[in-house]
Design an enzyme around this catalytic site. Structure first.
Site, PDB file in Angstrom:
ATOM      1  N   ARG A  70       0.864  -1.168   0.000  1.00 24.02           N
ATOM      2  CA  ARG A  70       0.000   0.000   0.000  1.00 24.02           C
ATOM      3  C   ARG A  70       0.910   1.230   0.000  1.00 24.02           C
ATOM      4  O   ARG A  70       2.035   1.188   0.485  1.00 24.02           O
ATOM      5  CB  ARG A  70      -0.893   0.022   1.243  1.00 24.02           C
ATOM      6  CG  ARG A  70      -1.809  -1.189   1.388  1.00 24.02           C
ATOM      7  CD  ARG A  70      -2.566  -1.134   2.716  1.00 24.02           C
ATOM      8  NE  ARG A  70      -3.501  -2.241   2.856  1.00 24.02           N
ATOM      9  CZ  ARG A  70      -3.215  -3.390   3.463  1.00 24.02           C
ATOM     10  NH1 ARG A  70      -2.009  -3.590   3.993  1.00 24.02           N
ATOM     11  NH2 ARG A  70      -4.122  -4.351   3.559  1.00 24.02           N
ATOM     12  N   LYS A  78      -2.212  -2.824   7.925  1.00 22.16           N
ATOM     13  CA  LYS A  78      -3.430  -2.429   8.634  1.00 22.16           C
ATOM     14  C   LYS A  78      -3.581  -3.215   9.931  1.00 22.16           C
ATOM     15  O   LYS A  78      -3.284  -4.405   9.989  1.00 22.16           O
ATOM     16  CB  LYS A  78      -4.653  -2.677   7.743  1.00 22.16           C
ATOM     17  CG  LYS A  78      -4.794  -1.658   6.614  1.00 22.16           C
ATOM     18  CD  LYS A  78      -6.105  -1.864   5.889  1.00 22.16           C
ATOM     19  CE  LYS A  78      -6.325  -0.797   4.827  1.00 22.16           C
ATOM     20  NZ  LYS A  78      -7.609  -0.986   4.111  1.00 22.16           N
ATOM     21  N   HIS A  83      -2.503   3.085  -6.135  1.00 17.28           N
ATOM     22  CA  HIS A  83      -3.092   1.857  -5.602  1.00 17.28           C
ATOM     23  C   HIS A  83      -3.352   0.838  -6.708  1.00 17.28           C
ATOM     24  O   HIS A  83      -3.369  -0.371  -6.453  1.00 17.28           O
ATOM     25  CB  HIS A  83      -4.392   2.162  -4.857  1.00 17.28           C
ATOM     26  CG  HIS A  83      -4.804   1.069  -3.918  1.00 17.28           C
ATOM     27  ND1 HIS A  83      -4.099   0.766  -2.772  1.00 17.28           N
ATOM     28  CD2 HIS A  83      -5.841   0.184  -3.965  1.00 17.28           C
ATOM     29  CE1 HIS A  83      -4.688  -0.248  -2.142  1.00 17.28           C
ATOM     30  NE2 HIS A  83      -5.741  -0.616  -2.853  1.00 17.28           N
ATOM     31  N   ARG A 103      -0.736  -1.784  -6.918  1.00 18.13           N
ATOM     32  CA  ARG A 103      -0.919  -2.913  -5.984  1.00 18.13           C
ATOM     33  C   ARG A 103      -1.905  -3.918  -6.581  1.00 18.13           C
ATOM     34  O   ARG A 103      -1.692  -5.127  -6.496  1.00 18.13           O
ATOM     35  CB  ARG A 103      -1.412  -2.380  -4.642  1.00 18.13           C
ATOM     36  CG  ARG A 103      -1.768  -3.431  -3.591  1.00 18.13           C
ATOM     37  CD  ARG A 103      -2.034  -2.707  -2.274  1.00 18.13           C
ATOM     38  NE  ARG A 103      -2.907  -3.453  -1.366  1.00 18.13           N
ATOM     39  CZ  ARG A 103      -2.481  -4.320  -0.454  1.00 18.13           C
ATOM     40  NH1 ARG A 103      -1.197  -4.587  -0.356  1.00 18.13           N
ATOM     41  NH2 ARG A 103      -3.339  -4.922   0.351  1.00 18.13           N
ATOM     42  N   HIS A 107      -3.918  -9.199   3.436  1.00 22.99           N
ATOM     43  CA  HIS A 107      -5.365  -9.230   3.623  1.00 22.99           C
ATOM     44  C   HIS A 107      -5.723 -10.124   4.808  1.00 22.99           C
ATOM     45  O   HIS A 107      -5.187 -11.221   4.943  1.00 22.99           O
ATOM     46  CB  HIS A 107      -6.064  -9.783   2.373  1.00 22.99           C
ATOM     47  CG  HIS A 107      -6.097  -8.822   1.237  1.00 22.99           C
ATOM     48  ND1 HIS A 107      -6.332  -9.206  -0.074  1.00 22.99           N
ATOM     49  CD2 HIS A 107      -5.940  -7.475   1.197  1.00 22.99           C
ATOM     50  CE1 HIS A 107      -6.320  -8.143  -0.846  1.00 22.99           C
ATOM     51  NE2 HIS A 107      -6.081  -7.090  -0.105  1.00 22.99           N
ATOM     52  N   TYR A 149      -9.668 -10.751  -7.067  1.00 16.80           N
ATOM     53  CA  TYR A 149      -8.753 -10.757  -8.201  1.00 16.80           C
ATOM     54  C   TYR A 149      -9.014 -11.919  -9.152  1.00 16.80           C
ATOM     55  O   TYR A 149      -8.610 -11.864 -10.314  1.00 16.80           O
ATOM     56  CB  TYR A 149      -7.305 -10.783  -7.707  1.00 16.80           C
ATOM     57  CG  TYR A 149      -6.936  -9.511  -6.982  1.00 16.80           C
ATOM     58  CD1 TYR A 149      -6.778  -8.321  -7.678  1.00 16.80           C
ATOM     59  CD2 TYR A 149      -6.803  -9.485  -5.602  1.00 16.80           C
ATOM     60  CE1 TYR A 149      -6.475  -7.140  -7.022  1.00 16.80           C
ATOM     61  CE2 TYR A 149      -6.501  -8.311  -4.943  1.00 16.80           C
ATOM     62  CZ  TYR A 149      -6.338  -7.137  -5.654  1.00 16.80           C
ATOM     63  OH  TYR A 149      -6.052  -5.970  -4.998  1.00 16.80           O
TER      64      TYR A 149
END
Length: 313
Positions: free
Chosen positions: A166, A191, A259, A262, A285, A294
């Site tokens: 990110r 995150k 982004h 990514r 994730h 994806y």
């Protein structure tokens, strides 16, 4: 003061909400952006209840909430133009607050639990082609006149595309974090404070080394690796502005953003046979369902190729 910035609630509920926000930031270690979003969503909820109930709500009013009250809040937000995704996030913030209060024996959160969030259409990520992504990440493709700034931008874009970071993760790197990058991996904190080990391609190692060689500032181990023109920590807006310039110069689509690099990393890995679970780990994730989007991108691309190339399509 503008009403938008007021929290309409009695003191007992005000204090409980402040304690909840502190818990999100300090104990659950949610990102600042997430905490800010929850603060904003619950503020709007309490302002709605003030009009809905005829007075500023307190804990006793929250304890008596019914599903109909929450549906009225969602309808109010929708009437003001909020989409399904925004409504779902707003409901998640209210649920989190009510669950916090329920664990402390202050309210019953059954009303929020009984309400289903609006279904948001799942938008597919829009990756760049492999050719365009390589152009953006290459040193030769940079537009900055200062050689060290061009090398800096190339290093950042290479981290986004070559390692799937990110933009906040790339710009959050310190000088010390890349000291041993030639060993082929970076330890990234993403995150929620979750840490993952990300393999680094030789081309990425070279791009960072070239930036460090040309950078006119001393890159201390505990300070930001990537610097702005005046030596301070590089801000995301600078990279976003640079990508906007490259869209025009390289004739890239409007969906070409930092982004999107990514997204391109994940899509191109999957298209070359990459394992979905491994890609999940590389992206950081929390849920595999987030990564599974994806597979839709890859299928869509295959169908486009089929329609364009098959003689009977």
């Amino acid at each position: 003061m503008d009403q938008e910035f007021l929290v309409s609630a009695k003191s007992d509920l005000q204090k409980a909400r402040t304690d909840w926000l502190a818990t999100l930031a300090n104990e659950r270690r949610l990102s600042n952006l997430t905490v800010d979003a929850y603060e904003r969503d619950t503020r709007q909820f309490l302002q709605f209840l003030t009009g809905h109930c005829g007075e500023a709500p307190g804990l006793s009013d929250i304890a008596e909430l019914r599903p109909a009250d929450l549906r009225a809040f969602l309808a109010f937000r929708r009437g003001n133009g909020a989409g399904a995704r925004t409504l779902g996030r707003g409901l998640a913030g209210v649920r989190s607050l009510l669950r916090y209060l329920e664990r402390r024996g202050l309210v019953n959160a059954a009303a929020a639990a009984a309400l289903k969030a609006p279904r948001a259409p799942r938008a597919l990520p829009k990756p760049l082609t492999a050719v365009d992504a390589r152009k953006v990440a290459s040193g030769a493709g940079q537009l900055a006149e200062e050689p060290w700034i061009a090398a800096r931008n190339a290093a950042v874009f290479t981290l986004l595309y070559g390692a799937g970071l990110r933009i906040s993760e790339a710009l959050g790197l310190s000088g010390g974090q890349v000291a041993d990058i030639r060993q082929g991996a970076l330890r990234i904190t993403g995150k929620g404070g979750k840490t993952r080990l990300v393999p680094v391609l030789p081309v990425t190692v070279e791009a960072i080394a070239e930036y460090r060689r040309l950078c006119p500032y001393h890159l201390e181990a505990d300070k930001a690796l990537f610097r702005g023109a005046r030596g301070g920590a590089l801000q995301p807006a600078i990279i976003q502005r640079e990508m906007k310039r490259m869209r025009s110069a390289l004739n890239l689509p409007e969906t070409a953003t930092p982004h999107a690099l990514r997204h391109s990393f994940a899509t191109h890995l999957l298209g070359r046979g990459g394992d979905l679970r491994a890609i999940q780990e590389l992206l950081g994730h929390a849920s595999l369902s987030t990564t599974q989007v994806y597979t839709g991108v890859d299928t869509t691309r295959l169908l486009e190729i089929y329609d364009a190339a098959h003689p009977r399509a």
